[in-house]
Design an enzyme around this catalytic site. Structure first.
Site, short mmCIF file in Angstrom:
data_model
loop_
_atom_site.label_atom_id
_atom_site.label_comp_id
_atom_site.label_asym_id
_atom_site.label_seq_id
_atom_site.Cartn_x
_atom_site.Cartn_y
_atom_site.Cartn_z
N PHE A 160 77.88 120.50 -47.02
CA PHE A 160 77.22 120.71 -48.30
C PHE A 160 76.43 119.49 -48.76
CE2 PHE A 160 80.86 118.34 -49.89
CZ PHE A 160 80.28 117.58 -50.90
N LYS A 184 74.17 127.95 -39.27
CA LYS A 184 75.17 128.40 -40.27
C LYS A 184 75.22 127.31 -41.35
CE LYS A 184 78.87 128.07 -41.77
NZ LYS A 184 79.09 127.70 -43.20
N GLU A 187 78.09 127.17 -47.07
CA GLU A 187 78.15 128.30 -48.01
C GLU A 187 78.13 127.83 -49.46
OE1 GLU A 187 80.42 126.97 -46.27
OE2 GLU A 187 82.45 127.32 -46.97
N SER A 237 83.67 117.79 -42.26
CA SER A 237 84.90 117.01 -42.40
C SER A 237 85.57 116.80 -41.04
CB SER A 237 85.86 117.73 -43.34
OG SER A 237 86.21 118.97 -42.77
N CYS A 292 78.34 110.73 -46.24
CA CYS A 292 79.21 110.29 -45.13
C CYS A 292 79.01 108.81 -44.86
CB CYS A 292 78.92 111.08 -43.88
SG CYS A 292 77.30 110.74 -43.22
N GLU A 392 89.49 109.75 -46.80
CA GLU A 392 88.12 109.82 -47.28
C GLU A 392 88.16 110.50 -48.64
OE1 GLU A 392 85.45 112.70 -45.41
OE2 GLU A 392 83.83 111.24 -45.53
P1 NAD Z 1 83.48 120.96 -44.29
O1 NAD Z 1 84.10 120.50 -43.03
O2 NAD Z 1 84.35 121.54 -45.35
O3 NAD Z 1 82.37 122.08 -43.99
C1 NAD Z 1 81.41 121.89 -42.97
C2 NAD Z 1 81.05 123.24 -42.38
O4 NAD Z 1 82.21 123.81 -41.76
C3 NAD Z 1 80.57 124.24 -43.42
O5 NAD Z 1 79.45 124.92 -42.90
C4 NAD Z 1 81.75 125.16 -43.61
O6 NAD Z 1 81.39 126.48 -43.89
C5 NAD Z 1 82.48 125.11 -42.27
N1 NAD Z 1 83.93 125.27 -42.42
C6 NAD Z 1 84.69 124.97 -43.50
N2 NAD Z 1 85.99 125.22 -43.25
C7 NAD Z 1 86.06 125.67 -41.98
C8 NAD Z 1 87.14 126.07 -41.13
N3 NAD Z 1 88.40 126.06 -41.55
N4 NAD Z 1 86.83 126.46 -39.88
C9 NAD Z 1 85.58 126.47 -39.43
N5 NAD Z 1 84.51 126.09 -40.20
C10 NAD Z 1 84.75 125.70 -41.45
O7 NAD Z 1 82.64 119.72 -44.85
P2 NAD Z 1 81.88 119.59 -46.23
O8 NAD Z 1 82.89 119.44 -47.32
O9 NAD Z 1 80.84 120.64 -46.35
O10 NAD Z 1 81.11 118.20 -46.01
C11 NAD Z 1 81.67 116.97 -46.32
C12 NAD Z 1 82.22 116.29 -45.07
O11 NAD Z 1 81.21 116.14 -44.10
C13 NAD Z 1 82.74 114.88 -45.33
O12 NAD Z 1 83.92 114.68 -44.63
C14 NAD Z 1 81.63 114.00 -44.77
O13 NAD Z 1 82.05 112.71 -44.36
C15 NAD Z 1 81.19 114.80 -43.60
N6 NAD Z 1 79.84 114.44 -43.18
C16 NAD Z 1 79.72 113.73 -42.04
C17 NAD Z 1 78.47 113.33 -41.62
C18 NAD Z 1 78.30 112.51 -40.37
O14 NAD Z 1 77.20 112.43 -39.88
N7 NAD Z 1 79.36 111.93 -39.83
C19 NAD Z 1 77.34 113.69 -42.36
C20 NAD Z 1 77.52 114.44 -43.52
C21 NAD Z 1 78.78 114.82 -43.92
#
Ligand code: NAD
Length: 508
Positions: A160, A184, A187, A237, A292, A392
């Protein structure tokens, strides 16, 4: 436009899927509201696509791959040139939607789009990026060369916090290499992503080359396990990224998984005080700490400990407000759930004995009383066993640790399991060189708080922040989205000498 905010918000728009060039209304029964985090206004409803819809998107990609893979490189490149021009043209309009659905300030939303636009510009150089290698006369009359060929249907799953930049890390590079793609988006804030997808179609991306499905775990798992998906790019994450890496890996796919972080800024007492404090506050609290690469830990070395009161004063001055309001420094968190989580971690810091220097829990924003706001929060006296250090937080919370020497600071950073980014603040070249050499973190800033590389390089998080060898954009992503074929060839003249039968493995 399908995904834009309409002036009349009484009719809540349903976000569409994109399958084979068609905007499709999902047949699902499961929907989720896309909510403005400053106001709780419902901006749109996003579907959780059915498995038939996911299959249809992948099948469209599979069909389109047959012709797209052989589309001349110049034609692919020209679509990217058009796309970069369109994104530039529509950037301000997209930024307004991005800020409304994500919460970040308009200026930061424009930055989100711009950092993605730079990747599209980079994609325009695919002619030289995708070149193979050639060695003449590796044996008598034998040449060897490599081809970098596209791999098929690839998929991208995005978080997000950067709804423009991260989708643009993925689909332009995958497509320009000759692959087709299923995206994808998050959401939680898919609207600005969909505006970029619309521009991609307008730029000339053919039907089926770019497809979009929405959803959560079920859709992600379907992409990770589908036979026709060849590669998965994930950003999100650590928990989900590890799951995606394992699941897609078990199903034989290439995976790059960019995950969570805990980024340390190490401050030596010889650093430029004003610039360093500005950098810590900007990188710690900007985007409400939801980056991140945000600075989430400040390590004050030796006499730099004395800078704490100034750090606190500067952070206390930041203006918390809706991202759409002029002069805002810190916008809301993405959701009520995210806010509850951050508040819980602040509570844990107090319970575990850290000193709460600045408390952002009770911030109230006139006119936006329902917003998910947390003000800048600063802890000192933090130890490495506390949850506010080990987890985090992903909110506007900066934790301060103190050490006596640069060696101790390096050891501290290297003991932390994450390896996304780190920074050193100093005026000493020798200290900087020692730091860049000994630090075990993938992206290092020297007097730069958020060292995200420009797209001619690759994003190079490491250790607990990344799974898979190859990172997004730059040269690495071209390797990720292509497979190398080597061709060893020999051509005979009609009057060539008869070499006889060769029963060895050697080339002659
Ligand atoms: P998230 O992991 O909750 O969601 C990421 C994606 O995974 C979304 O599209 C979501 O729909 C999907 N998802 C969520 N739960 C899932 C599950 N149980 N099984 C399969 N798919 C699932 O992450 P977020 O909250 O949207 O983003 C924040 C996180 O992203 C932070 O931890 C941040 O550090 C990380 N991030 C990392 C980088 C990097 O380059 N290392 C860059 C941006 C964000």
């Amino acid at each position: 436009m399908n995904a834009s905010l309409t002036p009349d918000q009484t009719k809540v728009e349903q976000v569409k899927l994109l399958i084979d060039g068609q905007w499709v209304e999902s047949k699902t029964t499961e929907w989720r509201d896309v909510v403005n985090p400053a106001t709780q206004q419902v901006l749109a409803r996003v579907p959780f696509a059915t498995s038939e819809e996911v299959d249809a998107a992948i099948a469209a990609g599979q069909r389109a791959f047959k012709t797209w893979r052989d589309t001349p490189i110049g034609a692919r490149m020209r679509i990217m040139l058009k796309l970069q021009a369109l994104i530039r043209e529509h950037s301000k309009r997209i930024a307004v939607v991005l800020s409304a659905e994500q919460g970040k300030t308009i200026a930061d939303a424009e930055g989100d789009i711009f950092r993605g636009l730079e990747v599209v510009e980079h994609a325009c150089s695919i002619g030289s990026l995708q070149m193979g290698e050639f060695a003449e006369n590796v044996a008598g009359g034998v040449d060897t060369y490599t081809l970098r060929q596209p791999i098929g249907v690839c998929a991208g799953i995005t978080p997000f916090n950067f709804p423009a930049m991260i989708p643009l890390w993925m689909f332009p590079m995958a497509i320009v290499c000759g692959n087709t793609f299923v995206l994808k988006p998050s959401e939680q804030d898919p609207l600005s992503t969909m505006m970029l997808v619309e521009l991609a179609l307008e730029a000339g991306v053919p039907a089926g080359v770019l497809n979009v499905v929405h959803g959560g775990k079920q859709v992600v798992d379907a992409l990770c396990t589908h036979t026709d998906i060849k590669a998965i790019s994930f950003v999100g994450s650590t928990e989900v990224g590890t799951h995606v890496y394992n699941l897609a890996g078990q199903h034989g796919k290439r995976v790059q998984s960019m995950m969570g972080a805990k980024n340390h800024a190490v401050v030596l007492p010889d650093a430029n005080r004003t610039q360093t404090l500005n950098a810590l506050v900007g990188a710690g609290f900007g985007a409400a700490g939801q980056r991140c690469m945000a600075t989430s830990v400040a390590v004050l070395v030796g006499k730099a400990r004395e800078w704490l009161p100034e750090l606190k004063a500067l952070a206390a001055n930041l203006k918390v407000n809706a991202g759409s309001e002029p002069g805002t420094d810190v916008g809301p968190l993405i959701s009520k759930r995210a806010k509850e989580r951050v508040l819980g971690l602040i509570e844990s810091g107090i319970k575990e004995g850290a000193t709460l220097e600045l408390d952002g829990r009770d911030v109230s924003v006139p006119g936006y009383e329902q917003g998910n706001f947390v003000g800048p929060t600063l802890f000192s006296g933090v130890t490495t066993d506390m949850q506010i250090y080990t987890q985090e937080i992903f909110g506007p919370v900066l934790v301060v640790l103190e050490v006596d020497t640069l060696d101790e600071a390096i050891a501290l950073v290297n003991r932390n399991p994450f390896g996304n980014g780190t920074g050193l603040f100093t005026q000493s070249g020798a200290a900087a060189r020692k730091f860049q050499n000994e630090i075990d973190v993938g992206q290092v800033g020297i007097n730069i708080p958020i060292p995200v590389p420009v797209p001619f390089f690759s994003f190079t998080g490491s250790r607990g922040s990344k799974l898979g060898d190859l990172g997004p954009y730059g040269k690495q992503v071209v390797q990720f989205y292509t497979q190398t074929k080597t061709v060893t060839s020999r051509w005979f003249d009609d009057d060539s000498v008869n070499d006889g039968v060769n029963t060895t493995i050697s080339l002659r």
